[in-house]
Write an enzyme that holds these catalytic residues in place. Structure first.
Site, PDB file in Angstrom:
ATOM      1  CE  LYS A 110      59.105  83.843  66.857  1.00  0.00           C
ATOM      2  NZ  LYS A 110      59.767  83.069  66.051  1.00  0.00           N
ATOM      3  CB  CYS A 391      78.427  47.015  76.983  1.00  0.00           C
ATOM      4  SG  CYS A 391      79.428  48.565  76.842  1.00  0.00           S
ATOM      5  CB  CYS A 411      78.520  49.112  80.936  1.00  0.00           C
ATOM      6  SG  CYS A 411      80.094  47.929  80.275  1.00  0.00           S
TER       7      CYS A 411
END
Length: 658
Positions: A110, A391, A411
């Site tokens: 390939k 967060c 969170c």
């Protein structure tokens, strides 16, 4: 050497003469030295002309070929007559052997370059088009004329269309890079150099890059038929093409040939990124058809994952609807398995700590299963990534969750906007509550205004009528449509409601499994214990944990109670017949009495039967209205002695049993 020589001998002599004469010209004109007399040069030149006339083959790098240089303003685009699909891939030799089965196959390199489609007409090179996106490519005819081994004339007058790979050898790549003094502008690999060379607007530049072409498949040859791929290769070589190196293999010899190719990798002069295995029998390969992505007559093989080194630029923390805040590695872009990637999931805090990641670290990346980008190794190990304390979406303080020795960042704020948006998007989706008119963007605005705080609020649309109709792009009509959609959605089923809650791991199929097990009774669903859940075939430990954890939280219990006050649950148990218990079917082809295969599958499952996607020894019946079809499923069923029935038969069995 005269006409008595075989065609192969003549072609080899042509290539030998071209090398000798070109070396002599290069020495004389570029290096001011003489390696042969004019008499010797002319004699060899005359021999080359004679052989080209005898064979009908003229290669692009022959001193007899006048390739004019031309500068284009752009490369025209052209659609391929047949869509060029990628190949399915494997790294498992056993899978390769099983794929080949009892057939003979052709195993070949390939090559790692640029795929080109060539067309010849009346014995002359006519056109070259790149693969492009598989449907539309760029016309590079002028550039292809400069490929050093490409035949400009062949001994075949019909239209010929072939596919092959344009490549640059490692030696030529090194020579070109050595000529570049600026380190930052040097080419990264031969593939990139080849792609840029073939797509030049000035084909004089292409000519200097010494691009080669190796044919790997034939699309068509007017008036000629071939039974095998190996005979196609043999014929292409006979008329002047260099073809990709290949071997004929069986399931007994494929391991030996894999090892043979592997030993050649280190010293192979042409870049490759694996092997290709194709069925030698052309008609058999065609009869298997194609999937939406891959042809079924060939498969690619790689010995190992393709690795690339790069530099970590940053860690992006991505908050999800489940509360997890996942680290995402952002790195200098690299090419992997044919695509450019610059991001990879690090999964969780534990993986990040194990890798000891730091900004600026040198890392190696790969694609898991040749699809999903991952980090394999960190060479620098700076270990300087700071875990965010807040967060990134709602600003709430984060916390580390430890479960089974795995650390994840979460969170804990149930009102986090990220959770609200994603969970509400799922809630209103087609397979959940099916509420049209609430896009993710619209939901985000309503949540940000505090108008939607829990799922039940969506069914109280009158509460946010004014805000909704005043949003950009919406209005009175949009609101009325939403109101109608909400009214329809109030009539729903337990499995839809369960799926809409967005419990981690509980997708559409698992929600259906649980609802059926509980005879469609919501109280039974909500009261399922861990031990009861894991007894359901298809529900594992992690899903059972998620389920029980979700329903144990007071906030979720309240939200569900509020929802149950707004919706009408149809808890009538789905009627199931027992006419097809423990019988496995496979469906293929078009249907007459059902909207689609899923509709027939649903009826079979109601009757206690099972439906599989592929034919195997466990299949009892194949359903196909075209019993004479040469499809792969029909052939497999016949090989295994599995009965093929039509749609009328299964309809009769659904009514009256077998």
């Amino acid at each position: 050497m005269g006409k008595k020589g075989s065609a192969d001998e003549k072609l080899n002599r042509i290539r030998q003469l071209i090398d000798i004469l070109n070396n002599a010209s290069r020495a004389y004109y570029q290096e001011s030295r003489e390696i042969m007399t004019n008499y010797e040069y002319d004699a060899l030149y005359d021999e080359l002309i004679r052989l080209e006339e005898e064979t009908g083959v003229v290669l692009a790098n022959s001193p007899t070929a006048n390739v004019g240089y031309e500068v284009l303003s752009d490369l025209p685009k052209e659609s391929h007559p047949q869509r060029m699909l990628s190949l399915d891939k494997t790294k498992d030799p056993d899978q390769l052997t099983a794929w080949l089965g009892e057939q003979e196959g052709v195993l070949s390199w390939k090559l790692d370059g640029l795929t080109i489609v060539l067309t010849y007409k009346d014995g002359k090179f006519n056109k070259a088009v790149t693969r492009g996106n598989g449907q539309v490519g760029e016309v590079v005819t002028n550039n292809a004329r400069t490929f050093i081994n490409l035949p400009l004339a062949i001994d075949f007058k019909g239209e010929l269309i072939i596919r092959g790979e344009a490549v640059i050898s490692y030696d030529d790549f090194e020579l070109i890079n050595k000529s570049i003094t600026d380190e930052s502008t040097k080419y990264k690999n031969p593939r990139n150099l080849c792609s840029g060379s073939v797509r030049q607007l000035n084909n004089e530049v292409t000519a200097k890059r010494r691009v080669r072409f190796y044919a790997f498949s034939m699309v068509s040859a007017e008036g000629k038929t071939f039974e095998t791929r190996s005979s196609q290769f043999e014929w292409l070589e006979k008329i002047g093409f260099e073809v990709v190196e290949h071997r004929l293999v069986t399931s007994e010899t494929i391991r030996e040939e894999l090892n043979s190719f592997e030993k050649k990798i280190e010293n192979n002069p042409i870049p490759s990124d694996g092997l290709v295995l194709s069925y030698d029998d052309i008609e058999y390969g065609k009869s298997l058809g194609v999937t939406s992505k891959f042809p079924r007559d060939s498969i690619a093989f790689k010995w190992k994952d393709e690795l690339r080194d790069t530099v970590l630029k940053e860690i992006e923390w991505s908050a999800s609807r489940t509360g997890l805040i996942n680290p995402i590695a952002i790195f200098e872009p690299v090419e992997l398995e044919g695509t450019t990637v610059s991001r990879a999931s690090v999964h969780n805090v534990s993986v990040m700590k194990e890798l000891k990641l730091g900004i600026g670290d040198r890392i190696s990346v790969y694609k898991a299963n040749m699809i999903i980008p991952q980090i394999r190794e960190n060479f620098t190990k700076s270990d300087n990534i700071k875990i965010p304390k807040f967060c990134p979406v709602c600003g709430s303080q984060t916390q580390i969750d430890r479960e089974r020795d795995v650390e994840t960042l979460i969170c804990p704020n149930s009102e986090c906007q990220a959770k609200q948006i994603k969970s509400f998007t799922l809630f209103v989706s087609r397979d959940a509550m099916n509420i049209e008119g609430l896009s993710e963007m619209t939901l985000e605005k309503l949540i940000a205004k505090g108008l939607i705080k829990e799922p039940a609020d969506i069914f109280r649309v009158e509460n946010f009528r004014d805000e909704f109709i005043n949003m950009e792009g919406l209005g009175e009509k949009s609101f009325e449509n939403l109101k109608k959609s909400v009214e329809r959605a109030k009539n729903t089923t337990p499995e839809r409601l369960l799926y809409s809650l967005g419990i981690s791991g509980i997708g559409k199929a698992n929600a259906k499994l649980i609802a059926r097990h509980c005879h469609n009774k919501w109280e039974a669903i909500q009261g399922m214990t861990y031990d009861e859940l894991v007894k359901i075939d298809g529900i594992g430990d992690v899903m059972a944990d998620s389920f029980c954890s979700y329903f144990s939280k007071e906030k979720n219990k309240k939200n569900i109670l509020d929802l149950l006050n707004e919706v009408n649950l149809d808890e009538s148990e789905e009627i199931r017949y027992s006419t097809l218990d423990d019988i496995t079917f496979v469906i293929t082809g078009s249907l007459n009495n059902f909207e689609n295969r899923d509709a027939l599958k649903a009826e079979i499952e109601k009757a206690g039967g099972k439906v599989s996607g592929s034919v195997s020894s466990k299949t009892n019946y194949l359903i196909n209205n075209d019993m004479s079809s040469n499809s792969s499923k029909n052939k497999k069923a016949k090989e295994l002695g599995i009965p093929i029935i039509n749609e009328d038969m299964i309809v009769e069995w659904l009514k009256n049993g077998i």
